[in-house]
Design an enzyme around this catalytic site. Structure first.
Site, PDB file in Angstrom:
ATOM      1  N   LYS A 234       0.872  -1.181   0.000  1.00  0.00           N
ATOM      2  CA  LYS A 234       0.000   0.000   0.000  1.00  0.00           C
ATOM      3  C   LYS A 234       0.899   1.217   0.000  1.00  0.00           C
ATOM      4  O   LYS A 234       1.604   1.487   0.978  1.00  0.00           O
ATOM      5  CB  LYS A 234      -0.932   0.032   1.200  1.00  0.00           C
ATOM      6  CG  LYS A 234      -1.920   1.188   1.076  1.00  0.00           C
ATOM      7  CD  LYS A 234      -2.910   1.266   2.182  1.00  0.00           C
ATOM      8  CE  LYS A 234      -3.987   2.282   1.850  1.00  0.00           C
ATOM      9  NZ  LYS A 234      -3.452   3.568   1.352  1.00  0.00           N
ATOM     10  N   ARG A 239      -3.517   8.501  -6.021  1.00  0.00           N
ATOM     11  CA  ARG A 239      -4.171   7.510  -6.885  1.00  0.00           C
ATOM     12  C   ARG A 239      -4.216   8.065  -8.305  1.00  0.00           C
ATOM     13  O   ARG A 239      -4.597   9.231  -8.527  1.00  0.00           O
ATOM     14  CB  ARG A 239      -5.584   7.245  -6.366  1.00  0.00           C
ATOM     15  CG  ARG A 239      -6.365   6.140  -7.088  1.00  0.00           C
ATOM     16  CD  ARG A 239      -5.982   4.789  -6.568  1.00  0.00           C
ATOM     17  NE  ARG A 239      -6.850   3.736  -7.113  1.00  0.00           N
ATOM     18  CZ  ARG A 239      -7.904   3.235  -6.464  1.00  0.00           C
ATOM     19  NH1 ARG A 239      -8.226   3.699  -5.263  1.00  0.00           N
ATOM     20  NH2 ARG A 239      -8.618   2.277  -6.995  1.00  0.00           N
ATOM     21  N   ARG A 254      -7.861  10.469  -8.354  1.00  0.00           N
ATOM     22  CA  ARG A 254      -8.952   9.739  -7.691  1.00  0.00           C
ATOM     23  C   ARG A 254     -10.277  10.463  -7.851  1.00  0.00           C
ATOM     24  O   ARG A 254     -11.338   9.850  -7.964  1.00  0.00           O
ATOM     25  CB  ARG A 254      -8.597   9.608  -6.204  1.00  0.00           C
ATOM     26  CG  ARG A 254      -9.642   8.930  -5.337  1.00  0.00           C
ATOM     27  CD  ARG A 254      -9.280   9.125  -3.882  1.00  0.00           C
ATOM     28  NE  ARG A 254     -10.200   8.456  -2.999  1.00  0.00           N
ATOM     29  CZ  ARG A 254      -9.905   7.397  -2.247  1.00  0.00           C
ATOM     30  NH1 ARG A 254      -8.689   6.904  -2.274  1.00  0.00           N
ATOM     31  NH2 ARG A 254     -10.788   6.848  -1.459  1.00  0.00           N
ATOM     32  N   GLU A 283      -0.887   3.996  -8.331  1.00  0.00           N
ATOM     33  CA  GLU A 283      -0.450   5.101  -7.475  1.00  0.00           C
ATOM     34  C   GLU A 283       0.813   5.710  -8.076  1.00  0.00           C
ATOM     35  O   GLU A 283       1.603   5.012  -8.728  1.00  0.00           O
ATOM     36  CB  GLU A 283      -0.128   4.609  -6.058  1.00  0.00           C
ATOM     37  CG  GLU A 283      -1.294   4.067  -5.283  1.00  0.00           C
ATOM     38  CD  GLU A 283      -1.993   5.125  -4.444  1.00  0.00           C
ATOM     39  OE1 GLU A 283      -1.365   6.168  -4.158  1.00  0.00           O
ATOM     40  OE2 GLU A 283      -3.154   4.896  -4.061  1.00  0.00           O
ATOM     41  N   PHE A 331      -1.476  -1.421 -10.224  1.00  0.00           N
ATOM     42  CA  PHE A 331      -1.946  -2.661  -9.605  1.00  0.00           C
ATOM     43  C   PHE A 331      -3.164  -3.266 -10.292  1.00  0.00           C
ATOM     44  O   PHE A 331      -3.634  -4.326  -9.893  1.00  0.00           O
ATOM     45  CB  PHE A 331      -2.248  -2.469  -8.115  1.00  0.00           C
ATOM     46  CG  PHE A 331      -3.103  -1.269  -7.797  1.00  0.00           C
ATOM     47  CD1 PHE A 331      -4.459  -1.251  -8.075  1.00  0.00           C
ATOM     48  CD2 PHE A 331      -2.546  -0.154  -7.187  1.00  0.00           C
ATOM     49  CE1 PHE A 331      -5.243  -0.157  -7.766  1.00  0.00           C
ATOM     50  CE2 PHE A 331      -3.319   0.946  -6.874  1.00  0.00           C
ATOM     51  CZ  PHE A 331      -4.670   0.954  -7.162  1.00  0.00           C
ATOM     52  N   ARG A 403     -16.830  -0.135  -0.103  1.00  0.00           N
ATOM     53  CA  ARG A 403     -15.696  -0.589   0.701  1.00  0.00           C
ATOM     54  C   ARG A 403     -16.095  -1.935   1.301  1.00  0.00           C
ATOM     55  O   ARG A 403     -16.670  -2.007   2.364  1.00  0.00           O
ATOM     56  CB  ARG A 403     -15.366   0.418   1.807  1.00  0.00           C
ATOM     57  CG  ARG A 403     -14.881   1.763   1.292  1.00  0.00           C
ATOM     58  CD  ARG A 403     -14.438   2.656   2.432  1.00  0.00           C
ATOM     59  NE  ARG A 403     -14.075   3.985   1.976  1.00  0.00           N
ATOM     60  CZ  ARG A 403     -12.857   4.323   1.547  1.00  0.00           C
ATOM     61  NH1 ARG A 403     -11.912   3.407   1.504  1.00  0.00           N
ATOM     62  NH2 ARG A 403     -12.600   5.555   1.167  1.00  0.00           N
ATOM     63  N   LYS A 409      -7.339  -2.982   3.221  1.00  0.00           N
ATOM     64  CA  LYS A 409      -6.047  -2.357   3.535  1.00  0.00           C
ATOM     65  C   LYS A 409      -5.689  -2.615   4.997  1.00  0.00           C
ATOM     66  O   LYS A 409      -6.558  -2.635   5.875  1.00  0.00           O
ATOM     67  CB  LYS A 409      -6.087  -0.855   3.247  1.00  0.00           C
ATOM     68  CG  LYS A 409      -7.153  -0.095   4.012  1.00  0.00           C
ATOM     69  CD  LYS A 409      -7.264   1.343   3.512  1.00  0.00           C
ATOM     70  CE  LYS A 409      -8.428   2.069   4.193  1.00  0.00           C
ATOM     71  NZ  LYS A 409      -8.632   3.423   3.671  1.00  0.00           N
TER      72      LYS A 409
END
Length: 550
Positions: A234, A239, A254, A283, A331, A403, A409
């Site tokens: 992470k 982002r 983002r 990222e 990712f 989420r 995370k």
């Protein structure tokens, strides 16, 4: 169909703020959306989401104070007039939206005077309740409980379609106001709305909503939800979503802002991919010569976010230097050479990503069912200066706005015992309670150093308890009759109450005297068993900062 008045939206906002449950909030918003004309729907959705369609127009709390004068703040609820009192509600949503667009378009000499004039015209026609709403809207402090999930469900209810259809269209289209307008402008009946939502497709060059991660306190807790998973670094960067069509590359944040021109190094990197058309998620971060992350503000200054909080000489571009380059780590891949991948399982997307990108552009990852192996990977990532890891289901499609348990995370949690220096009266469902806390660390040479504010983590029980305690500590004394809890009021208190705060890190900030601020601070619990003299010191905060900056 009559134009919807701002007063109707303000009443709906009040109902939403006071509604005890999700269902009541959804019904209230859906009722207003059904009344709105097609052109008003995106305005209503944006305003009730606490946003402007124009995103930023150069006006916030400080600007309102400067533009309208101190007399505006004479009333605790912002009801003081910027002009003569109106006879009754008259402003429409369309008029307010058009005024905000005009204010945001002003530039060059006389900008402040022009904004003052236009904003004054709007406020002079607004009722007290409307002025209060507009002030909180412009200041980003609406906090009424109409979060993205509630708003999506309200759009679905108003259009008579499933929430899943709205969420998918939102993922692909990027803008919930635009999705709502399409669903509610398509004609009579759910069939027409469903067909309109089905017209939203992934389009290379148009940003998609990003998928989000839930959280877990430990790697082991994450693996209870995802027994076999991909575990990735992470990275504490910004982002980015990158779209490539041939030699044309676009870089989005983002929040779907286009920052392609600011980051030419990202374009150069993505042109290395062995593909003609693709959409990547990842990222971007500023790294030092040793490969460790630089302070977050260095990255943020290059990406054009949080620029007002950046410390001097931390890598911001200037006439004599191009700025510290950002390194991308990708990712996920959402589209590849004409094939949309958002419905493919994550394992397939990861395989395709590895096939088209050089290894140095991919985020480090392992696939494992061994918790101990994942914990070692986590420790290594943290040891290299990164935030932690993200544990990802191998079967999950790419879904935005939730989420859940597909991405989890895990970060090491920092905690400090700090002292409450002041609190702000809440509004919406927190009306009548002292809510936003001003937090300070103890200075060994005397006094306290403010590190920021938070209202996160406070339960209703905690809000009631802290309001009673803080009013007893108010300095000068503050009476409930003088502070009706309508917002904006700050109650200074004697620095005696200790609170345990969790946070994700420390960043530099010129806003506070100590030059540091906590990132993502939230309340864990109060510590009435501790005296202020036992609170953590500013030296402890500096040590955390030094470790993260090292």
């Amino acid at each position: 169909m009559r134009d919807v008045l701002l007063s109707a939206l303000v009443r709906t906002s009040s109902v939403v703020a006071g509604a005890p449950g999700r269902k009541a909030k959804i019904e209230a918003i859906a009722g207003l959306l059904r009344q709105a004309a097609p052109a008003e729907v995106p305005v209503a959705v944006a305003f009730l989401s606490g946003e402007l369609r124009q995103r930023q127009i150069g006006v916030g709390f400080a600007a309102i104070r400067d533009l309208l004068g101190d007399s505006f703040w004479a009333s605790a609820d912002g009801a003081a007039a910027a002009g003569p009192e109106t006879a009754g509600p008259a402003l429409t949503l369309a008029e307010v939206d058009a005024a905000f667009a005009a204010i945001g378009a002003i530039s060059g000499p006389g900008t402040q005077a022009g904004r003052r004039r236009l904003l004054g015209e709007v406020f002079s026609r607004a009722t007290p309740a409307e002025r209060s709403f507009l002030t909180r809207l412009l200041g980003g402090e609406l906090h009424q409980g109409a979060l993205e999930g509630v708003m999506s469900d309200a759009v679905a209810r108003a259009a008579g379609v499933s929430p899943e259809q709205v969420r998918r269209a939102h993922l692909l289209g990027g803008s919930l106001p635009a999705v709502a307008q399409a669903a509610l402008s398509a004609g009579e009946g759910p069939e027409a709305a469903s067909a309109a939502l089905g017209e939203f497709h992934l389009q290379v060059g148009r940003a998609l909503r990003p998928m989000l991660a839930g959280s877990a306190p430990t790697v082991a807790a994450a693996f209870e939800r995802v027994p076999t998973a991909a575990v990735e670094w992470k990275i504490d960067g910004v982002r980015i979503q990158v779209h490539r069509q041939g030699g044309q590359v676009s870089v989005f944040t983002r929040s779907l802002d286009d920052i392609t021109a600011r980051l030419p190094e990202i374009t150069t990197a993505v042109l290395q991919a062995e593909a003609d058309a693709l959409v990547l998620d990842g990222e971007a971060i500023a790294l030092g010569p040793d490969g460790r992350p630089r302070p977050f503000q260095v990255t943020a200054s290059r990406a054009g976010t949080h620029a007002s909080n950046q410390a001097p000489d931390q890598g911001a571009p200037g006439p004599d230097r191009p700025g510290i380059p950002l390194t991308p780590f990708f990712f996920d891949v959402l589209h590849l050479d004409g094939r949309d991948l958002i419905d493919e399982p994550a394992s397939q997307r990861q395989r395709l990503l590895a096939a088209v990108l050089p290894g140095q552009l991919q985020v480090p990852r392992i696939v494992t069912a061994d918790v101990a192996e994942a914990e070692r990977f986590f420790a290594d990532a943290v040891g290299r200066g990164h935030e932690g890891v993200v544990v990802k289901s191998l079967d999950a499609p790419y879904a935005a706005g939730r989420r859940g348990s597909e991405w989890i995370k895990v970060k090491p949690r920092h905690t400090l015992d700090l002292v409450v220096l002041a609190a702000e009266w809440g509004h919406g469902r927190r009306r009548g309670w002292l809510s936003n806390l001003h937090l300070g660390a103890r200075d060994p040479v005397g006094g306290f150093v403010m590190l920021g504010k938070t209202f996160k983590g406070l339960t209703d029980q905690m809000l009631g308890w802290q309001t009673t305690q803080l009013l007893e500590l108010a300095d000068p004394p503050s009476q409930p009759s003088q502070d009706p809890g309508r917002g904006y009021g700050v109650v200074r208190v004697r620095p005696e109450l200790v609170v345990e705060i969790a946070f994700d890190g420390v960043q530099t900030s010129p806003r506070y005297p100590g030059g540091l601020a906590l990132r993502f601070a939230r309340v864990l619990r109060y510590r009435p068993d501790k005296q202020a003299a036992e609170a953590d010191t500013i030296d402890a905060v500096r040590a955390i900062w030094s470790g993260s900056a090292g």
